[in-house]
Design a protein around this motif. Structure first.
Motif, PDB file in Angstrom:
ATOM      1  N   ASP A 438      -4.492   9.471  -6.196  1.00 34.62           N
ATOM      2  CA  ASP A 438      -4.385   9.001  -7.573  1.00 34.62           C
ATOM      3  C   ASP A 438      -5.391   9.729  -8.457  1.00 34.62           C
ATOM      4  O   ASP A 438      -5.062  10.196  -9.558  1.00 34.62           O
ATOM      5  N   PHE A 439      -6.619   9.852  -7.973  1.00 37.23           N
ATOM      6  CA  PHE A 439      -7.644  10.584  -8.717  1.00 37.23           C
ATOM      7  C   PHE A 439      -7.198  12.019  -8.980  1.00 37.23           C
ATOM      8  O   PHE A 439      -7.266  12.511 -10.114  1.00 37.23           O
ATOM      9  N   ALA A 440      -6.727  12.706  -7.950  1.00 35.49           N
ATOM     10  CA  ALA A 440      -6.326  14.105  -8.099  1.00 35.49           C
ATOM     11  C   ALA A 440      -5.186  14.240  -9.101  1.00 35.49           C
ATOM     12  O   ALA A 440      -5.183  15.148  -9.950  1.00 35.49           O
ATOM     13  N   GLY A 441      -4.214  13.327  -9.012  1.00 35.83           N
ATOM     14  CA  GLY A 441      -3.095  13.390  -9.947  1.00 35.83           C
ATOM     15  C   GLY A 441      -3.530  13.180 -11.380  1.00 35.83           C
ATOM     16  O   GLY A 441      -3.051  13.857 -12.303  1.00 35.83           O
ATOM     17  N   ARG A 442      -4.449  12.272 -11.599  1.00 30.47           N
ATOM     18  CA  ARG A 442      -4.907  11.994 -12.968  1.00 30.47           C
ATOM     19  C   ARG A 442      -5.780  13.135 -13.499  1.00 30.47           C
ATOM     20  O   ARG A 442      -5.761  13.437 -14.696  1.00 30.47           O
ATOM     21  N   VAL A 443      -6.556  13.748 -12.625  1.00 31.40           N
ATOM     22  CA  VAL A 443      -7.343  14.912 -13.047  1.00 31.40           C
ATOM     23  C   VAL A 443      -6.409  16.028 -13.516  1.00 31.40           C
ATOM     24  O   VAL A 443      -6.600  16.623 -14.584  1.00 31.40           O
ATOM     25  N   ARG A 444      -5.387  16.308 -12.716  1.00 37.03           N
ATOM     26  CA  ARG A 444      -4.461  17.380 -13.076  1.00 37.03           C
ATOM     27  C   ARG A 444      -3.716  17.057 -14.361  1.00 37.03           C
ATOM     28  O   ARG A 444      -3.485  17.936 -15.198  1.00 37.03           O
ATOM     29  N   ALA A 445      -3.340  15.782 -14.517  1.00 33.99           N
ATOM     30  CA  ALA A 445      -2.665  15.384 -15.752  1.00 33.99           C
ATOM     31  C   ALA A 445      -3.601  15.538 -16.950  1.00 33.99           C
ATOM     32  O   ALA A 445      -3.203  16.025 -18.014  1.00 33.99           O
ATOM     33  N   HIS A 446      -4.863  15.142 -16.772  1.00 28.53           N
ATOM     34  CA  HIS A 446      -5.841  15.261 -17.855  1.00 28.53           C
ATOM     35  C   HIS A 446      -6.059  16.718 -18.253  1.00 28.53           C
ATOM     36  O   HIS A 446      -6.219  17.035 -19.439  1.00 28.53           O
ATOM     37  N   LEU A 447      -6.054  17.591 -17.253  1.00 27.97           N
ATOM     38  CA  LEU A 447      -6.284  19.006 -17.530  1.00 27.97           C
ATOM     39  C   LEU A 447      -5.006  19.736 -17.935  1.00 27.97           C
ATOM     40  O   LEU A 447      -5.052  20.938 -18.229  1.00 27.97           O
ATOM     41  N   GLY A 448      -3.867  19.023 -17.931  1.00 27.36           N
ATOM     42  CA  GLY A 448      -2.616  19.645 -18.334  1.00 27.36           C
ATOM     43  C   GLY A 448      -2.098  20.651 -17.336  1.00 27.36           C
ATOM     44  O   GLY A 448      -1.389  21.597 -17.706  1.00 27.36           O
ATOM     45  N   MET A 449      -2.437  20.454 -16.056  1.00 24.53           N
ATOM     46  CA  MET A 449      -1.985  21.396 -15.033  1.00 24.53           C
ATOM     47  C   MET A 449      -0.508  21.170 -14.748  1.00 24.53           C
ATOM     48  O   MET A 449      -0.038  20.046 -14.637  1.00 24.53           O
ATOM     49  N   ALA A 451       3.178  21.714 -12.565  1.00 21.81           N
ATOM     50  CA  ALA A 451       3.562  21.636 -11.158  1.00 21.81           C
ATOM     51  C   ALA A 451       3.337  22.958 -10.465  1.00 21.81           C
ATOM     52  O   ALA A 451       2.850  23.024  -9.339  1.00 21.81           O
ATOM     53  N   GLU A 452       3.659  24.063 -11.140  1.00 22.33           N
ATOM     54  CA  GLU A 452       3.490  25.374 -10.531  1.00 22.33           C
ATOM     55  C   GLU A 452       2.017  25.645 -10.249  1.00 22.33           C
ATOM     56  O   GLU A 452       1.658  26.214  -9.218  1.00 22.33           O
ATOM     57  N   ALA A 453       1.129  25.219 -11.176  1.00 26.48           N
ATOM     58  CA  ALA A 453      -0.304  25.439 -10.974  1.00 26.48           C
ATOM     59  C   ALA A 453      -0.822  24.637  -9.798  1.00 26.48           C
ATOM     60  O   ALA A 453      -1.792  25.017  -9.151  1.00 26.48           O
ATOM     61  N   GLU A 454      -0.161  23.502  -9.522  1.00 26.16           N
ATOM     62  CA  GLU A 454      -0.571  22.676  -8.396  1.00 26.16           C
ATOM     63  C   GLU A 454       0.041  23.126  -7.083  1.00 26.16           C
ATOM     64  O   GLU A 454      -0.233  22.552  -6.032  1.00 26.16           O
ATOM     65  N   GLY A 455       0.902  24.132  -7.147  1.00 27.13           N
ATOM     66  CA  GLY A 455       1.548  24.572  -5.925  1.00 27.13           C
ATOM     67  C   GLY A 455       2.748  23.732  -5.549  1.00 27.13           C
ATOM     68  O   GLY A 455       3.217  23.768  -4.419  1.00 27.13           O
ATOM     69  N   ARG A 456       3.294  22.941  -6.538  1.00 28.88           N
ATOM     70  CA  ARG A 456       4.483  22.137  -6.277  1.00 28.88           C
ATOM     71  C   ARG A 456       5.689  22.803  -6.922  1.00 28.88           C
ATOM     72  O   ARG A 456       5.559  23.528  -7.909  1.00 28.88           O
ATOM     73  N   PRO A 457       6.876  22.537  -6.418  1.00 29.14           N
ATOM     74  CA  PRO A 457       8.072  23.084  -7.050  1.00 29.14           C
ATOM     75  C   PRO A 457       8.215  22.574  -8.478  1.00 29.14           C
ATOM     76  O   PRO A 457       7.816  21.451  -8.800  1.00 29.14           O
ATOM     77  N   ALA A 458       8.777  23.383  -9.351  1.00 25.85           N
ATOM     78  CA  ALA A 458       8.998  22.961 -10.723  1.00 25.85           C
ATOM     79  C   ALA A 458       9.839  21.691 -10.740  1.00 25.85           C
ATOM     80  O   ALA A 458      10.831  21.561 -10.026  1.00 25.85           O
ATOM     81  N   GLY A 459       9.419  20.711 -11.554  1.00 28.17           N
ATOM     82  CA  GLY A 459      10.144  19.457 -11.649  1.00 28.17           C
ATOM     83  C   GLY A 459       9.733  18.431 -10.619  1.00 28.17           C
ATOM     84  O   GLY A 459      10.180  17.285 -10.672  1.00 28.17           O
ATOM     85  N   ALA A 460       8.888  18.822  -9.682  1.00 25.09           N
ATOM     86  CA  ALA A 460       8.451  17.858  -8.662  1.00 25.09           C
ATOM     87  C   ALA A 460       7.484  16.869  -9.275  1.00 25.09           C
ATOM     88  O   ALA A 460       6.758  17.186 -10.219  1.00 25.09           O
ATOM     89  N   PRO A 461       7.437  15.634  -8.784  1.00 30.07           N
ATOM     90  CA  PRO A 461       6.514  14.642  -9.335  1.00 30.07           C
ATOM     91  C   PRO A 461       5.085  14.978  -8.980  1.00 30.07           C
ATOM     92  O   PRO A 461       4.831  15.683  -8.003  1.00 30.07           O
ATOM     93  N   PRO A 462       4.116  14.522  -9.768  1.00 31.37           N
ATOM     94  CA  PRO A 462       2.713  14.760  -9.440  1.00 31.37           C
ATOM     95  C   PRO A 462       2.314  13.986  -8.197  1.00 31.37           C
ATOM     96  O   PRO A 462       3.078  13.180  -7.660  1.00 31.37           O
ATOM     97  N   ALA A 463       1.084  14.256  -7.722  1.00 31.71           N
ATOM     98  CA  ALA A 463       0.614  13.631  -6.488  1.00 31.71           C
ATOM     99  C   ALA A 463       0.570  12.117  -6.590  1.00 31.71           C
ATOM    100  O   ALA A 463       0.685  11.406  -5.619  1.00 31.71           O
ATOM    101  N   SER A 464       0.380  11.606  -7.808  1.00 27.69           N
ATOM    102  CA  SER A 464       0.367  10.163  -7.997  1.00 27.69           C
ATOM    103  C   SER A 464       0.946   9.854  -9.361  1.00 27.69           C
ATOM    104  O   SER A 464       1.005  10.705 -10.235  1.00 27.69           O
ATOM    105  N   THR A 465       1.384   8.642  -9.540  1.00 26.50           N
ATOM    106  CA  THR A 465       2.018   8.260 -10.787  1.00 26.50           C
ATOM    107  C   THR A 465       0.999   7.581 -11.681  1.00 26.50           C
ATOM    108  O   THR A 465       0.371   6.604 -11.276  1.00 26.50           O
ATOM    109  N   PRO A 466       0.802   8.083 -12.922  1.00 29.93           N
ATOM    110  CA  PRO A 466      -0.165   7.439 -13.806  1.00 29.93           C
ATOM    111  C   PRO A 466       0.189   5.975 -14.026  1.00 29.93           C
ATOM    112  O   PRO A 466       1.349   5.583 -14.014  1.00 29.93           O
ATOM    113  N   GLY A 467      -0.841   5.194 -14.242  1.00 30.07           N
ATOM    114  CA  GLY A 467      -0.641   3.773 -14.471  1.00 30.07           C
ATOM    115  C   GLY A 467      -1.934   3.034 -14.212  1.00 30.07           C
ATOM    116  O   GLY A 467      -2.979   3.629 -14.037  1.00 30.07           O
TER     117      GLY A 467
END
Length: 488
Positions: A438-449, A451-467
């Motif tokens: 959850d922490f990692a997903g929120r960090v990436r969301a905060h930094l505007g990273m 999916a491609e920058a995270e090494g995930r396929p385009a359109g893939a969900p982030p590591a965790s869902t904000p909430g």
């Protein structure tokens, strides 16, 4: 036989006992659907949420009670077994007996315990042994129940063992033992530190001539306990302390770890550790000492240490942007773990808190410096704030999303923002891994990273869902402790 708790370990134990022709009764306060399905497959029924008189009837007359590692110390099964004179034995005790029953030559049993670093050292030691040409398997708290691991066709079984498991051993006798460290932990299970330390010391209690005990020379409590190691056991020390046999001489000018074996030779053979913080160097030395005692070669040590991947949620680099590094150290569930994580850093914004396990959090003050600002989270937020009041800029966040944005506002170029909670995760999450994700997903969301920058396929969900915070999971003895929450 009574098996208490029917998670992965309980299921393996029940299968073992049934295979030996024993009658098995399973007790589980709130069994999952998976546990019920596993019981059905074994032809067993589960005694669910028994009243104390019903539980007494189950325990009385049983030959043995085998609790899973996560059964709370206050569960009535322990007092009932004691009153009825029924022995309580852990799964690792059964595994040891099963190993002894194998025809020779049987695998060497290596056992590793400590408050922190067990999983890392177990993983490294197994990698070193494999790089040395030996067949090795890791078991115990690292994932595979030890009663299963000891059946493998291997040369060495490397077991990660907890104080909970060691507490209920009698004949347990590894050929190589290692006690990494001791710091305040699990006082919600052990009545005091003396009880906790005594459980750990059972790792080498039955060792004898021909066996090896690996000891952290930098830990006064472990060194003091080592005075009780039985005569004839070879004592091997590691650490930065003068006189340690496996020696940490610190990093050189290029940041390379300088680690030496008892003969004064360089362990790394010119290579580098993937990371060389103080606790990384200590873990590397312990793994090298343990694996060497079990038959590893010098070349295997160098290859295993330099080629090993870092385990997740242990000072794991999540992102770097604008001169600020973000680290996930969600595995740190004690103040001592936080101290180890921050010791090698220059300037830190710390995110700490969660569910306190009955520990004194004031040792967190010793993180200042390098910590200069703190974001307190979870049930223990007020305790964290009190512990660091007056020595650091402390803010309180109501959820992980606000913790990340608050930490970002406090951080400056050159800082490391480190989620190193010093507490368990069960107030907001189901495990420390869920918290770290959850922490990692929120960090990436905060930094505007992306999916491609995270090494995930385009359109893939982030590591965790904000909430907001994840509702508390109702954890009972029904399952083994979530393995990722266990720094025992």
């Amino acid at each position: 036989m009574v098996v208490v708790g029917f998670g992965v370990t309980g299921q393996s134990v029940a299968a073992l006992l049934l295979g030996a022709g024993d009658s098995v009764t399973v007790v589980d306060d709130r069994p999952s659907d998976a546990a019920r399905a596993a019981a059905d497959a074994l032809g067993l029924s589960i005694v669910s949420s028994p009243a104390e008189d019903e539980l007494a009837g189950v325990v009385t007359g049983a030959a043995m009670v085998v609790p899973s590692p996560g059964v709370p110390a206050g569960h009535p099964v322990f007092a009932l077994a004691a009153a009825a004179g029924v022995p309580v034995r852990s799964e690792i005790e059964l595994a040891w007996a099963r190993l002894q029953a194998r025809p020779a030559p049987r695998p060497i049993l290596v056992a590793i315990t400590g408050t922190n670093g067990k999983t890392t050292v177990t993983t490294l030691a197994t990698a070193i042994l494999a790089a040395s040409g030996l067949r090795a398997v890791a078991g115990g708290n690292i994932g595979v129940p030890l009663v299963d691991a000891v059946d493998a066709d291997v040369d060495v079984v490397v077991a990660e063992v907890s104080s909970f498991q060691l507490q209920h051993t009698e004949g347990w006798h590894p050929a190589v033992s290692c006690w990494l460290n001791l710091s305040e932990d699990h006082l919600d299970w052990h009545p005091d530190m003396a009880h906790y330390a005594a459980a750990k010391a059972r790792i080498w209690r039955r060792q004898g001539p021909g066996d090896t005990a690996v000891i952290n020379a930098d830990d006064p409590a472990v060194m003091a306990a080592a005075e009780e190691i039985p005569a004839g056991v070879e004592r091997v020390t590691f650490g930065a302390a003068d006189g340690a046999m496996w020696r940490d001489l610190g990093p050189d000018r290029d940041g390379r770890a300088v680690l030496r074996d008892p003969g004064g030779r360089d362990l790394l053979d010119g290579g580098r550790l993937p990371r060389a913080l103080p606790h990384d160097r200590s873990n590397a030395l312990a793994a090298a000492a343990v694996a060497t005692a079990a038959g590893a070669t010098a070349a295997g040590v160098a290859a295993g240490l330099t080629g090993a991947a870092l385990l997740p949620h242990r000072v794991e680099l999540v992102a770097e942007r604008d001169g600020i590094r973000w680290y996930d150290d969600s595995k740190a569930t004690t103040p001592a773990s936080v101290l180890a994580a921050t010791a090698g850093m220059e300037s830190v914004v710390l995110i700490a808190g969660g569910r306190n396990k009955g520990l004194d959090l004031t040792p967190l003050r010793a993180t200042v410096p390098p910590v200069h600002a703190v974001v307190a989270i979870g049930e223990a937020a007020a305790e964290v704030a009190d512990a660091l009041a007056g020595v650091a800029d402390v803010r309180v966040a109501d959820d992980m999303a606000s913790a990340v944005t608050t930490a970002a506002a406090l951080a400056h170029p050159g800082d490391a923002v480190v989620l190193s909670p010093g507490c368990a995760s069960f107030d907001w999450y189901t495990s420390y891994a869920a918290r770290g994700d959850d922490f990692a997903g929120r960090v990436r969301a905060h930094l505007g990273m992306t999916a491609e920058a995270e090494g995930r396929p385009a359109g893939a969900p982030p590591a965790s869902t904000p909430g907001g915070p994840i509702p508390e999971t109702d954890l009972t003895l029904a399952a083994d402790p979530i393995p990722m929450e266990e720094p025992r």
